[in-house]
Motif scaffolding. Structure first.
Motif, PDB file in Angstrom:
ATOM      1  N   THR A  49       3.422 -26.289 -17.491  1.00 26.30           N
ATOM      2  CA  THR A  49       2.149 -26.956 -17.818  1.00 26.30           C
ATOM      3  C   THR A  49       1.052 -25.908 -17.986  1.00 26.30           C
ATOM      4  N   LEU A  50       1.021 -24.950 -17.071  1.00 21.93           N
ATOM      5  CA  LEU A  50       0.009 -23.896 -17.140  1.00 21.93           C
ATOM      6  C   LEU A  50       0.227 -23.040 -18.388  1.00 21.93           C
ATOM      7  N   VAL A  93       0.508  -9.086  -7.554  1.00 26.29           N
ATOM      8  CA  VAL A  93       0.745 -10.536  -7.472  1.00 26.29           C
ATOM      9  C   VAL A  93      -0.550 -11.329  -7.319  1.00 26.29           C
ATOM     10  N   VAL A  94      -0.625 -12.441  -8.018  1.00 24.57           N
ATOM     11  CA  VAL A  94      -1.650 -13.462  -7.760  1.00 24.57           C
ATOM     12  C   VAL A  94      -0.883 -14.744  -7.463  1.00 24.57           C
ATOM     13  N   VAL A  95      -1.255 -15.412  -6.369  1.00 15.01           N
ATOM     14  CA  VAL A  95      -0.543 -16.642  -6.005  1.00 15.01           C
ATOM     15  C   VAL A  95      -1.352 -17.846  -6.483  1.00 15.01           C
ATOM     16  N   ALA A  96      -0.705 -18.707  -7.276  1.00 15.25           N
ATOM     17  CA  ALA A  96      -1.349 -19.940  -7.746  1.00 15.25           C
ATOM     18  C   ALA A  96      -0.681 -21.114  -7.041  1.00 15.25           C
ATOM     19  N   ILE A  97      -1.486 -21.886  -6.317  1.00 17.43           N
ATOM     20  CA  ILE A  97      -0.903 -23.048  -5.624  1.00 17.43           C
ATOM     21  C   ILE A  97      -1.261 -24.300  -6.407  1.00 17.43           C
ATOM     22  N   ALA A 122      -6.142 -22.163  -5.696  1.00 14.36           N
ATOM     23  CA  ALA A 122      -5.655 -23.546  -5.641  1.00 14.36           C
ATOM     24  C   ALA A 122      -5.908 -24.196  -6.988  1.00 14.36           C
ATOM     25  N   MET A 123      -4.972 -24.978  -7.456  1.00 22.23           N
ATOM     26  CA  MET A 123      -5.172 -25.600  -8.767  1.00 22.23           C
ATOM     27  C   MET A 123      -4.435 -26.924  -8.945  1.00 22.23           C
ATOM     28  N   GLU A 167      -7.690 -27.998 -13.558  1.00 23.64           N
ATOM     29  CA  GLU A 167      -8.515 -27.542 -12.438  1.00 23.64           C
ATOM     30  C   GLU A 167      -7.944 -26.238 -11.891  1.00 23.64           C
ATOM     31  N   GLY A 168      -8.820 -25.264 -11.684  1.00 22.88           N
ATOM     32  CA  GLY A 168      -8.404 -23.991 -11.097  1.00 22.88           C
ATOM     33  C   GLY A 168      -7.942 -22.973 -12.130  1.00 22.88           C
TER      34      GLY A 168
END
Lengths: 682, 91
Positions: free
Chosen positions: A37-38, A130-134, A162-163, A169-170
């Motif tokens: 989706t992202l 690293v970037v963490v996307a929740i 957070a997204m 959103e995010g």
């Protein structure tokens, strides 16, 4: 994509490729976290699919322009780890190591943070930025789950965003974090799992053997971890890269520490546990979920078996209450059909009239009239399974069965036997120990299958009226008790085996899927109807012929002559030769064939239906003895063939057959003789 | 932690539910699920009945329930798991 859009996308890609300042971004994550989706949101029409060389793995890539800068985004295959145990994992980790993206976005689901953090641990060990996307924060909030972003950021030492990708959103904060990490403008000090002094020393030893250069382009420490994890690809690369003597030494060290993987994985899980404890808050359990509340009873050591008994009693009561009147109607319909047929065929040869009215309609018609019971039985079984109760029943039954010496792994195949014993015998292949497998196969025919249940419900309904549900419940309980006692006997004598422990995941209770229930019931009803039209039809004709030849009188027929040989044994149970022949046919064809046989023999050339004739042939005591024998009698020929196929032993097949034959006759005679002594129902 | 999980599986006197196992380990069910999958991937546990490749699935009475996700999943120790426990715990 239309031609103009394709041209536009081509231009975009060309411009992006020319730009030396493009940032390369890799999207990494487990399945079902919203990664695609992202990607779709960012790459839009610029995306294209590439097949990775030497694999069948497709990777999508695309471009996004932000603040005048191009981002090249690669959507890596969804993986749970970077172990290279699957082509997807290999492609994902090779991209990170060999393509060296500027930023790796590890996407997790807020509803299952623990699962994704393992991947974060591995990415950090790989020294990737690293970037963490929740993602799916909305779903987590609905479940009452709260994630403290700042705490998680501090624990991991990397940016955490957070997204809710589906609502966009995010996305902007994520892009800012990506730019910040790539440009070094935000704090970045990753905290990968600490592996403890023993492991660290072992890793130093492996690193030492890898030498200064290690296995390019992989980071040396990471190579050492993967080698200790038993990573095949790394082993092959090490063997190809290192001098032979060093490889031999390394290989020997790895062999001595082949279970170091458990310590490495444990260190990661402890790291995940600590992180989750600090950053994730689940709702307090002042109010238990429905599943937990129901399980307090359904899986309770004492209340569970009581609940199981009550559920089964209710189930049989419903099958009887709903099914029996319908069967009565259909049975009357068969008698009426037989009557009309005889009327319509006036003047035809008598043998033809008897063949059609008695042989076909009397035999197959009787069996087909059982369809409502069978349909309700399968509908109920399907509902219990889909609601999630059968899993609890298996759990409760296991505690009981284990206490009596039975094998835990036998549980699922034995439960399949309630539908058909053949499934049960075939399902026993999943039991790993040979002795335990054999025990399961020998016990499977004692599980009351749907064929036996149909017979039981029909005959009990005719003979016992309102007490029928109690008789049905009691006989099913008797079967299960005999199954357990047989298990104990065999386990303590010839088939003693160890009982491995098991972990069982109980699915949450849920509303049944009506379509799946209807499908399952339809499949079984169809199979039953096909059986009635083929095997049982042929068998009915054979029985009719044997009951008619050579003189046309049933009492002088071949079948009567053969049946009378069994009558002395039958008398011990209050059964005449017709009941004994019916018993025998339930073995030769399917269990339901017994009713087809009775449909032909009980009517005996008259026009009365089986529901009228049967109560005249049996007393309550002899009916009970018949049901007891039928419930424990040798399985049908299909099941026996499955037993022979699975055991590959004539000896064990004959043993099972002989044991069950003896058991059924003993309990049948004991039942009738006890009733006789008590003067009950004679 | 993985070793403790294997040890708990080995010590269980009867079938233990994942809920019970998570409580005994002091972790959430999500983390336990990840550990179970990992232990299967590394060959210490086996998902019982997961190999239905040569069975006539279409004839199985429980097919619809399986498809609806209502069948229980069972894990058992493998020989490799038992050997590891014997080495580590001397049991």
């Amino acid at each position: 994509m239309g031609p103009s859009e394709q041209a536009q996308a081509g231009d975009t890609l060309a411009r992006a490729r020319e730009s030396t300042e493009a940032l390369s971004i890799a999207l990494l994550g487990p399945p079902y976290v919203g990664k695609t989706t992202l990607f779709d949101l960012l790459a839009g029409l610029s995306q294209r699919v590439n097949l990775r060389p030497g694999t069948t793995v497709e990777v999508r890539s695309g471009y996004y322009r932000r603040d005048g800068r191009w981002l090249e985004i690669v959507d890596l295959p969804a993986v749970y780890s970077l172990s290279a145990s699957s082509p997807d994992e290999q492609v994902a980790r090779d991209h990170i190591v060999k393509e060296r993206p500027d930023v790796v976005v590890v996407m997790l689901s807020a509803t299952n943070l623990e699962h994704g953090l393992y991947l974060v641990a591995e990415a950090l060990e790989l020294a990737a930025p690293v970037v963490v996307a929740i993602n799916m924060m909305d779903a987590a909030l609905r479940d009452g789950i709260r994630i403290e972003e700042s705490v998680l950021r501090a624990a991991l030492g990397v940016p955490v965003v957070a997204m809710v990708a589906s609502r966009r959103e995010g996305v902007q904060p994520l892009l800012e974090a990506i730019a910040g990490v790539a440009e070094g403008t935000i704090p970045y000090s990753p905290n990968p799992p600490a592996l403890g002094p023993e492991l660290a020393s072992l890793l130093d030893g492996v690193e030492g053997l890898l030498g200064e250069t290690g296995i390019p382009p992989y980071p040396r420490r990471w190579c050492a971890i993967k080698l200790l994890e038993g990573d095949r690809e790394m082993e092959q690369l090490a063997q190809a890269t290192l001098p032979e003597d060093r490889w031999e030494e390394l290989h020997s060290l790895l062999h001595q520490n082949e279970d170091a993987v458990v310590a490495i994985a444990s260190a990661r899980y402890e790291w995940i546990d600590r992180t989750v404890r600090a950053a994730l808050f689940r709702p307090l359990h002042d109010s238990l979920s429905l599943t937990e509340r129901l399980d307090q009873v359904a899986t309770h050591p004492y209340l569970g078996p009581l609940a199981l008994g009550a559920v089964l009693a209710l189930f049989f009561w419903l099958v009887y209450q709903v099914g029996e009147p319908l069967v009565g109607l259909l049975n009357d319909g068969v008698a009426e059909g037989s009557h009309r047929l005889r009327f319509a065929l006036q003047g035809a040869p008598p043998w033809l009239v008897e063949l059609l009215a008695n042989g076909i309609l009397g035999g197959v018609g009787t069996v087909v009239s059982l369809l409502p019971i069978l349909a309700i039985f399968f509908l109920g079984m399907s509902a219990l399974r889909q609601v999630g109760y059968m899993a609890r029943a298996a759990f409760v039954a296991d505690r009981f069965m284990r206490a009596m010496g039975l094998h835990g792994l036998s549980l699922v195949p034995l439960f399949l036997g309630f539908g058909c014993n053949v499934s049960s015998v075939l399902g026993a292949r999943q039991v790993d120990s040979e002795r335990a497998r054999l025990l399961t196969i020998l016990l499977a025919p004692l599980v009351p299958c749907s064929g036996r249940m149909v017979l039981l419900v029909f005959i009990a309904g005719l003979l016992y009226g309102g007490a029928a549900p109690l008789v049905i419940w009691g006989l099913v309980a008797m079967n299960l008790l005999l199954l357990a006692l047989t298990g104990v006997l065999l386990d303590r004598t010839v088939l003693r085996s160890e009982r491995p422990a098991l972990i069982m995941e109980l699915p949450p209770y849920r509303l049944p899927n009506w379509r799946a229930m209807a499908f399952e019931t339809w499949q079984n009803a169809k199979e039953f109807a096909v059986r009635a039209g083929t095997v049982i039809l042929v068998f009915s004709l054979l029985i009719w012929a044997l009951a008619d030849l050579p003189t046309g009188s049933m009492e002088e027929s071949y079948l009567a002559q053969a049946g009378r040989h069994m009558e002395p044994l039958g008398r011990l149970m209050g059964l005449d030769w017709r009941m004994m022949v019916a018993l025998l046919t339930s073995f030769l064809a399917r269990k339901e064939s017994a009713l087809a046989t009775l449909g032909i023999l009980a009517a005996g050339g008259s026009e009365s239906s089986l529901s009228v004739a049967l109560p005249q042939m049996l007393t309550p005591a002899s009916a009970l003895a018949y049901l007891v024998v039928q419930m424990t009698f040798v399985p049908c020929a299909s099941t026996l063939a499955a037993v022979l196929h699975q055991t590959r032993s004539w000896r064990w097949t004959a043993f099972g057959l002989g044991y069950q034959l003896a058991l059924s006759l003993v309990v049948g005679i004991a039942t009738y003789q006890t009733a006789h002594m008590l003067g009950w129902g004679l | 932690m993985l070793l403790r999980l294997l040890s708990l599986v080995s010590d269980a006197e009867a079938v233990a539910t994942t809920q019970e196992m998570a409580r005994r380990l002091g972790v959430g069910e999500g983390l336990l699920g990840a550990m179970l999958e990992d232990a299967v991937r590394r060959g210490y546990l086996v998902l019982v009945g997961s190999d239905c490749s040569d069975s006539p699935c279409s004839a199985c009475q429980s097919r619809a329930a399986c498809l609806a996700g209502a069948s229980p999943r069972l894990w058992s120790l493998t020989d490799k798991g038992r050997r590891l426990l014997q080495q580590e715990l001397g049991g």
